[in-house]
Design a protein around this motif. Structure first.
Motif, PDB file in Angstrom:
ATOM      1  N   LEU A  91       0.846  -1.197   0.000  1.00 27.97           N
ATOM      2  CA  LEU A  91       0.000   0.000   0.000  1.00 27.97           C
ATOM      3  C   LEU A  91       0.878   1.242   0.000  1.00 27.97           C
ATOM      4  O   LEU A  91       2.051   1.190   0.343  1.00 27.97           O
ATOM      5  N   TRP A  92       0.273   2.361  -0.372  1.00 26.98           N
ATOM      6  CA  TRP A  92       0.965   3.649  -0.357  1.00 26.98           C
ATOM      7  C   TRP A  92       0.413   4.492   0.776  1.00 26.98           C
ATOM      8  O   TRP A  92      -0.798   4.569   0.978  1.00 26.98           O
ATOM      9  N   TYR A  93       1.311   5.139   1.481  1.00 30.25           N
ATOM     10  CA  TYR A  93       0.942   6.045   2.558  1.00 30.25           C
ATOM     11  C   TYR A  93       1.510   7.422   2.215  1.00 30.25           C
ATOM     12  O   TYR A  93       2.726   7.581   2.122  1.00 30.25           O
ATOM     13  N   GLU A  94       0.640   8.383   2.022  1.00 28.54           N
ATOM     14  CA  GLU A  94       1.069   9.751   1.764  1.00 28.54           C
ATOM     15  C   GLU A  94       1.062  10.504   3.086  1.00 28.54           C
ATOM     16  O   GLU A  94       0.108  10.402   3.855  1.00 28.54           O
ATOM     17  N   ILE A  95       2.114  11.257   3.332  1.00 28.76           N
ATOM     18  CA  ILE A  95       2.215  12.074   4.531  1.00 28.76           C
ATOM     19  C   ILE A  95       2.198  13.529   4.081  1.00 28.76           C
ATOM     20  O   ILE A  95       3.051  13.948   3.289  1.00 28.76           O
ATOM     21  N   ALA A  96       1.216  14.281   4.577  1.00 25.97           N
ATOM     22  CA  ALA A  96       1.038  15.670   4.144  1.00 25.97           C
ATOM     23  C   ALA A  96       0.873  16.582   5.344  1.00 25.97           C
ATOM     24  O   ALA A  96       0.513  16.148   6.448  1.00 25.97           O
ATOM     25  N   ASP A  97       1.129  17.866   5.109  1.00 25.26           N
ATOM     26  CA  ASP A  97       0.865  18.869   6.131  1.00 25.26           C
ATOM     27  C   ASP A  97      -0.627  18.917   6.413  1.00 25.26           C
ATOM     28  O   ASP A  97      -1.443  18.536   5.573  1.00 25.26           O
ATOM     29  N   VAL A  98      -0.973  19.420   7.570  1.00 22.42           N
ATOM     30  CA  VAL A  98      -2.378  19.615   7.923  1.00 22.42           C
ATOM     31  C   VAL A  98      -2.823  20.909   7.261  1.00 22.42           C
ATOM     32  O   VAL A  98      -2.195  21.955   7.431  1.00 22.42           O
ATOM     33  N   ALA A  99      -3.894  20.848   6.486  1.00 21.50           N
ATOM     34  CA  ALA A  99      -4.412  22.025   5.787  1.00 21.50           C
ATOM     35  C   ALA A  99      -5.060  22.999   6.764  1.00 21.50           C
ATOM     36  O   ALA A  99      -5.536  22.596   7.830  1.00 21.50           O
TER      37      ALA A  99
END
Length: 104
Positions: A91-99
């Motif tokens: 699986l892919w896990y994207e880590i992003a800033d909190v909008a």
């Protein structure tokens, strides 16, 4: 891990901890069609974690989307900055800033 009624099961703290490599608190979790999202927090930070299957795409295609989003954010356009992608257990896990703002 699978899909039930078109929705992925929620991201659990242990799963998020494996991705981040540290204990995390799940502040809020969302079930979306074909992926799951969790707002994760730890002692000195927070991020959004998104889990999805590759869905026939190459990892570089997703990384291209991340570069585009980050380019837009750099130009002052309201886009969420993506920190990185982790591949784990197929699986892919994207880590992003909190909008900013409310997720409605």
């Amino acid at each position: 891990m699978g899909v039930t009624d078109r929705y992925w099961r929620p991201i659990e703290p242990g799963e998020a901890e494996r991705v981040f490599g540290r204990p995390v608190e799940i502040v809020k979790a969302h079930l979306r069609w074909l992926f799951a999202v969790a707002h994760c927090r730890w002692e000195d930070g927070e991020a959004i974690l998104k889990r999805q299957p590759p869905m026939g795409r190459a990892a570089e295609e997703l990384r291209w989307q991340h570069r585009l989003a980050n380019h837009l954010a750099d130009a002052g356009i309201p886009a969420v900055r993506v920190r990185r992608m982790v591949e784990m257990d197929g699986l892919w896990y994207e880590i992003a800033d909190v909008a900013q703002g409310d997720d409605v």
